[in-house]
Design a protein around this motif. Structure first.
Motif, short mmCIF file in Angstrom:
data_model
loop_
_atom_site.label_atom_id
_atom_site.label_comp_id
_atom_site.label_asym_id
_atom_site.label_seq_id
_atom_site.Cartn_x
_atom_site.Cartn_y
_atom_site.Cartn_z
N GLU A 50 0.81 -1.22 0.00
CA GLU A 50 0.00 0.00 0.00
C GLU A 50 0.85 1.27 0.00
OE1 GLU A 50 -3.67 -2.01 2.54
OE2 GLU A 50 -2.34 -0.57 3.50
N LEU A 51 2.12 1.15 0.35
CA LEU A 51 3.00 2.32 0.40
C LEU A 51 3.43 2.73 -0.99
CD1 LEU A 51 5.32 1.27 3.37
CD2 LEU A 51 3.70 3.16 3.38
N PRO A 52 3.72 4.03 -1.21
CA PRO A 52 4.31 4.46 -2.48
C PRO A 52 5.66 3.75 -2.69
CG PRO A 52 3.59 6.35 -1.19
CD PRO A 52 3.46 5.15 -0.31
N VAL A 53 6.06 3.58 -3.93
CA VAL A 53 7.24 2.80 -4.27
C VAL A 53 8.50 3.28 -3.54
CG1 VAL A 53 8.76 2.09 -6.15
CG2 VAL A 53 6.31 2.16 -6.51
N LYS A 54 8.79 4.58 -3.61
CA LYS A 54 10.01 5.10 -2.96
C LYS A 54 9.94 4.94 -1.45
CE LYS A 54 11.98 8.36 -6.21
NZ LYS A 54 12.43 9.73 -6.43
N CYS A 55 8.78 5.15 -0.88
CA CYS A 55 8.61 5.01 0.57
C CYS A 55 8.88 3.56 0.99
CB CYS A 55 7.19 5.44 0.94
SG CYS A 55 6.88 5.55 2.69
N ARG A 56 8.31 2.61 0.24
CA ARG A 56 8.52 1.19 0.52
C ARG A 56 9.99 0.83 0.36
NH1 ARG A 56 4.69 -0.99 -2.52
NH2 ARG A 56 5.94 -0.93 -4.42
N TYR B 298 10.17 9.65 4.45
CA TYR B 298 9.66 8.37 3.96
C TYR B 298 9.64 7.31 5.07
CZ TYR B 298 9.69 9.69 -1.03
OH TYR B 298 9.43 10.26 -2.25
N ARG C 236 6.81 8.03 7.48
CA ARG C 236 5.54 7.67 6.85
C ARG C 236 5.33 6.16 6.84
NH1 ARG C 236 3.69 9.42 0.72
NH2 ARG C 236 1.65 8.42 0.80
N HIS D 243 2.45 4.09 8.94
CA HIS D 243 1.50 3.28 8.17
C HIS D 243 1.50 1.83 8.66
CE1 HIS D 243 -0.89 1.92 4.77
NE2 HIS D 243 0.02 0.97 4.56
#
Length: 168
Positions: free
Chosen positions: A114-120, A150, A153, A157
């Motif tokens: 569910e996380l944005p790619v860069k955040c993950r 990131y 976040r 999450h």
């Protein structure tokens, strides 16, 4: 012409002698060093500078510490986890543990997806791969501040999504 080394004073004068003598008696240099360090630390902490015979005191302290360690080792039989048989492993005692682990793993995969790619990517590189925030910033071409954002976040999450799996 060189001068002879200054004589050692206090506990330092007895250190080599203590380690050498007790290594021969204990057949283990590490145990002898640990016991010597403990004895010297006790002397320094208690400010026993007025000892009549510091050498004898230190020898007796090391001797007592080694005996205590030997007695403790006899009382507690320590076996590393990797040497235990499969049926003796403490993690296998709970019959529901495997099911809970599978549920947690599935929830973690879903939450990470569910996380944005860069955040993950930042989270995985930092927590699983052990990269520093500076290294991640360089790899992604972003600032260290952004890497920190990131991470915050991602952690928030995951905490929010996995709170049902926390022990009660």
């Amino acid at each position: 012409m060189s001068r002879p080394p200054a004589p050692k004073k206090g506990w330092l004068a007895h250190y080599s002698e203590l380690v050498g003598a007790w290594t021969r008696r204990a057949d283990n240099r590490q145990d002898a060093e640990d016991a010597t360090h403990d004895a010297i630390l006790r002397v320094l902490e208690n400010d026993t500078g007025a000892l009549a015979n510091p050498r004898a005191y230190l020898h007796r302290s090391v001797h007592n510490r080694l005996i205590d360690g030997h007695r403790q080792a006899k009382l507690i039989d320590v076996v590393p986890l990797h040497e235990l048989d499969e049926d003796e492993h403490p993690l296998l005692i709970d019959p529901d543990a495997q099911a809970r682990t599978a549920q947690l793993l599935a929830a973690l995969k879903t939450a990470l997806a569910e996380l944005p790619v860069k955040c993950r990517q930042v989270f995985l590189w930092h927590r699983l791969e052990g990269y520093t925030q500076e290294e991640i910033a360089q790899k992604l071409g972003i600032s260290v501040s952004m890497v920190e954002k990131y991470m915050i976040r991602a952690v928030r999450h995951l905490r929010e999504r996995l709170h049902n799996h926390a022990p009660h």
